[in-house]
Design an enzyme around this catalytic site. Structure first.
Site, PDB file in Angstrom:
ATOM      1  N   HIS A  21     115.572 -23.235 -16.696  1.00 35.12           N
ATOM      2  CA  HIS A  21     116.072 -24.117 -15.839  1.00 35.12           C
ATOM      3  C   HIS A  21     117.251 -24.854 -16.050  1.00 35.12           C
ATOM      4  CE1 HIS A  21     111.651 -24.259 -14.120  1.00 35.12           C
ATOM      5  NE2 HIS A  21     112.465 -23.168 -13.505  1.00 35.12           N
ATOM      6  N   LYS A  38     102.172 -21.854  -4.756  1.00 31.35           N
ATOM      7  CA  LYS A  38     101.818 -22.466  -6.088  1.00 31.35           C
ATOM      8  C   LYS A  38     100.985 -23.752  -5.990  1.00 31.35           C
ATOM      9  CE  LYS A  38     105.643 -20.475  -8.584  1.00 31.35           C
ATOM     10  NZ  LYS A  38     106.933 -20.600  -9.161  1.00 31.35           N
ATOM     11  N   ARG A  62     115.197 -14.062 -14.733  1.00 30.64           N
ATOM     12  CA  ARG A  62     114.982 -13.519 -16.028  1.00 30.64           C
ATOM     13  C   ARG A  62     114.600 -12.071 -16.353  1.00 30.64           C
ATOM     14  NH1 ARG A  62     109.896 -17.477 -15.219  1.00 30.64           N
ATOM     15  NH2 ARG A  62     110.167 -15.969 -13.442  1.00 30.64           N
ATOM     16  N   SER A 109     107.696 -22.323 -15.909  1.00 34.55           N
ATOM     17  CA  SER A 109     107.068 -23.604 -15.994  1.00 34.55           C
ATOM     18  C   SER A 109     105.512 -23.097 -16.146  1.00 34.55           C
ATOM     19  CB  SER A 109     107.043 -24.012 -14.595  1.00 34.55           C
ATOM     20  OG  SER A 109     108.593 -24.342 -14.427  1.00 34.55           O
TER      21      SER A 109
END
Ligand code: PNS
Length: 165
Positions: free
Chosen positions: A17, A41, A90, A128
């Site tokens: 990030h 989440k 990514r 994360s």
């Protein structure tokens, strides 16, 4: 003035990030990093704690602001006068969901474009979730998160594991 929003869960902010934040800050006059709600989440850190971690790692980046919001991203961007959303990509596996979100956000706010920055090679595996998984098994977080917040992540994870015992 070009203003971009970099939205995300940031639970917690990773070095991946941070790399995107630094690169976006070179492209836009101002970058607002906003902790937002991802209804899919469940978080480890509270939104306020995530903001605090972000503030610490971006210290010194003068055109970067940290914020949090519970509203729709498209509405938030409008309220902040932003013309652009920045997202990190990514791998191809990120692309489908990101493409869908970008299209939805442009439908909700036609003045809003999404710009994708590809992840630096060192961080293509990093998320994360990976950070939390490593912290759960006491793996050293060097290379995953900023040294400024390593201790916070370890402490929060052990608190959570103790609660569950
Ligand atoms: O880091 P994440 O979890 O991939 O970020 C996803 C996030 C928070 C950017 C996304 O869920 C979001 O934009 N939430 C705000 C609410 C919203 O606008 N939802 C519609 C777009 S999916």
């Amino acid at each position: 003035m070009s203003i971009a929003i970099y939205p995300g869960s940031f639970d917690p902010v990773t070095l991946g990030h941070l790399d995107i934040i630094k690169r976006a800050a070179k492209q836009f006059d101002k970058v607002i990093v906003c902790v937002m709600v991802n209804s899919e989440k469940k978080g480890l850190f509270t939104p306020d704690e995530r903001v605090d971690l972000l503030c610490r790692v971006v210290k010194g980046l003068d055109n970067v602001e940290i914020d949090s919001s519970h509203i729709l991203l498209a509405d938030y961007a409008k309220s902040r006068g932003a013309s652009c959303i920045v997202k990190g990509l990514r791998a191809m596996s990120d692309f489908e969901a990101e493409f869908q979100m970008a299209t939805l956000n442009r439908k909700l706010n036609p003045d809003l474009d999404t710009v994708f920055l590809t992840a630096c090679q060192d961080y293509t595996y990093l998320s994360s979730s990976i950070v939390k998984e490593m912290a759960r098994y006491n793996v050293k977080l060097e290379g995953f998160v900023s040294p400024l917040i390593e201790e916070d992540v370890n402490r929060k994870m052990s608190e959570q594991l103790n609660v569950k015992k």
